[in-house]
Design an enzyme around this catalytic site. Sequence first.
Site, PDB file in Angstrom:
ATOM      1  N   GLU A 209       0.815  -1.211   0.000  1.00  0.00           N
ATOM      2  CA  GLU A 209       0.000   0.000   0.000  1.00  0.00           C
ATOM      3  C   GLU A 209       0.855   1.270   0.000  1.00  0.00           C
ATOM      4  O   GLU A 209       0.643   2.190   0.785  1.00  0.00           O
ATOM      5  CB  GLU A 209      -0.965  -0.010   1.185  1.00  0.00           C
ATOM      6  CG  GLU A 209      -1.891  -1.217   1.138  1.00  0.00           C
ATOM      7  CD  GLU A 209      -2.990  -1.214   2.183  1.00  0.00           C
ATOM      8  OE1 GLU A 209      -2.764  -0.674   3.269  1.00  0.00           O
ATOM      9  OE2 GLU A 209      -4.060  -1.765   1.899  1.00  0.00           O
ATOM     10  N   ASP A 283      -8.292  -8.873   4.246  1.00  0.00           N
ATOM     11  CA  ASP A 283      -8.039  -7.719   5.112  1.00  0.00           C
ATOM     12  C   ASP A 283      -9.051  -7.594   6.248  1.00  0.00           C
ATOM     13  O   ASP A 283      -9.863  -6.673   6.236  1.00  0.00           O
ATOM     14  CB  ASP A 283      -8.062  -6.432   4.265  1.00  0.00           C
ATOM     15  CG  ASP A 283      -7.505  -5.243   5.022  1.00  0.00           C
ATOM     16  OD1 ASP A 283      -6.964  -5.452   6.119  1.00  0.00           O
ATOM     17  OD2 ASP A 283      -7.615  -4.114   4.517  1.00  0.00           O
ATOM     18  N   GLU A 311     -12.576  -1.984  12.108  1.00  0.00           N
ATOM     19  CA  GLU A 311     -12.580  -1.235  10.846  1.00  0.00           C
ATOM     20  C   GLU A 311     -13.689  -1.705   9.902  1.00  0.00           C
ATOM     21  O   GLU A 311     -14.322  -0.899   9.235  1.00  0.00           O
ATOM     22  CB  GLU A 311     -11.206  -1.400  10.173  1.00  0.00           C
ATOM     23  CG  GLU A 311     -11.120  -0.807   8.794  1.00  0.00           C
ATOM     24  CD  GLU A 311      -9.763  -1.039   8.119  1.00  0.00           C
ATOM     25  OE1 GLU A 311      -8.841  -1.594   8.759  1.00  0.00           O
ATOM     26  OE2 GLU A 311      -9.621  -0.649   6.941  1.00  0.00           O
TER      27      GLU A 311
END
Length: 615
Positions: A209, A283, A311
């Site tokens: 990322e 993820d 998240e």
Amino acid sequence: MLRAGGAGLPGGIGPEGYVIRSTTVDGRPATVIAGQTDRAVLYGAFHLLRLVQTRQPVTGLDIASAPKVKVRVLNHWDNLDRNVERGYAGDSLWDWHKLPGWQDPRYVDYARANASLGVNGTVLNNVNAKADSLTAPYIAKAAALADTFRPYGIRVYLSARFSAPIEIGALKTSDPLDPAVRAFWKAKADEIYRAIPDFGGFLVKANSEGQPGPQDYGRTHADGANMLAEAVGPHGGIVMWRAFVYSAEQPEDRVKQAANEFVPLDGTFAPNVIVQVKNGPLDFQPREPFHPLFGATPKTPLMLEVQLTKEYLGFATHLAYLGPMWEEVLAADTWRRGRGSTVARVVEGRVFPQALTGMAGVANIGTDRNWSGSHFDQANWYAFGRMAWDPDARARDIAEDWVRMTFSNDPAFVAPAVGMMMGSREAVVNYMTPLGLTHLMATGHHYGPGPWVDNLERADWTPVYYHRAAADGIGFDRTKTGSDAVGQYAPEAAKALLADERHLLWFRHLPWDHRVRSGRTLWDELVVRYDLGVSQVGEMQRTWASLAPYVDPERHAEQAAFLAIQRQEAQWWRDASVAYFRTFARRPLPAGHAEPPESLEHYRSLSFPYAPGHD
Ligand code: GCV
């Protein structure tokens, strides 16, 4: 309490294990807590307190306990400006600006809370790291925290930015094979150890990322990790090197890329490197199959990384107890050395013997008065510590201990509260990503549904890449006819995963009329699951309302309000998802299931630029 010099302790109890025994001293009943070190005795003391707090018998004790995993660390995704990436519990606890001069008393509370769970390390700064953390002023600040944490057996670690030699070392390169770069890291490690003699080591997110890494110089992850390992090794430090990598060019199904990258490197890492692997290959989604790397690297120790901060599971407002999710992955059988080669045993270094073992939890802790953004989110912090100590521990037992210690020992409270917690994560799966769907959240902040998003910088950040809904059906074909991600598992594990309806659309693209186990069509089943998720939240609301007599009004009211938010957002998830997927399915909703009250355009138009947790 006394500390034995080792005498009378069971063999193999190690430096952190303890015994608690009822005995007599000078003819009087006594309880002995013994271990080889102060921190072992501290862990034992917390165990005894737990027995007291949960109203267990404290006579006739003969307990021995030792952690099955060595490195049990929280990973704080905390930035130096106190913003917490994916944090929903206020600001970072670390008041960098006032450190080292001012030590907030909560640092001690934090350390004590962690010690009570068996957590023995903390990575202070975000894996998306700034090189500033490695400069002298910040080393002094980290050293102050380390001094506060030390009495509680907690070591400090830092996330290291791979390009630090350029950014703070005046070098032109960060090439891990360059002697000047190696000298930089060696000197940096020496400097850190002068300030923090028991510094744990580095955590690194590299070539992931947008983060810099060894591949920027044509080197491998092992080259990068080993260079840092060489720097901290002489001081007893370790390197936790993350396997959360996927290529910038996306030549391959994203969920295959980490295993493709790391399996060939097996055997090339230094002994003080441990590779840190997320529970699933994507993820931290509400449900993923276990990561195919577990068990696939006999010569490389792997540590499990789980995310405490939610998240992708409703931030701090949705009640989702994650113990069952972690139990699910830990109990998953990799079959890498025959039946019973579970992820737990891989992590414990028992499938392939490993000297270094670990578990990491992405922290959900901040300056909020309740630490974690909601009262029930504390249970995820708690469960992480208990499972890192013993990956075979049961989520339900842990929830029960937590409920008893946090709210009440009254059985009329404990049973319904634990029941509510145990079903909570499955409710989230149902109203967000049923039947193996994944990564359907809105862009960036990941708040709310965004299954329609198809226009991001890279395809494998978009929900449409993952669900692949079209007129012919839905799901990602990861069998041989598709990306063959299932081929990354041992054959027996692959068979089990393919047979598991919970992962149906993770592994297969299926027609809307495909019959699932219930006998319904896939489309009908999807709608039923979405509605089930919403009704499960309604059930949680009713349970919580009935528990008012056992909880103080303040905590009860806050949780009731959060459940109301969760109910509303679960409905939103359901309505938006049904409205979107039916544009492909083109079928009526099953009888008794309501039409979404708004148009798809309405759901698509919602925007939340200030949702929390951004980086
Ligand atoms: C720290 C996900 C999150 C990022 C996080 C990343 C990681 O992509 O959205 O915020 O970055 O995982 O684990 O490195």
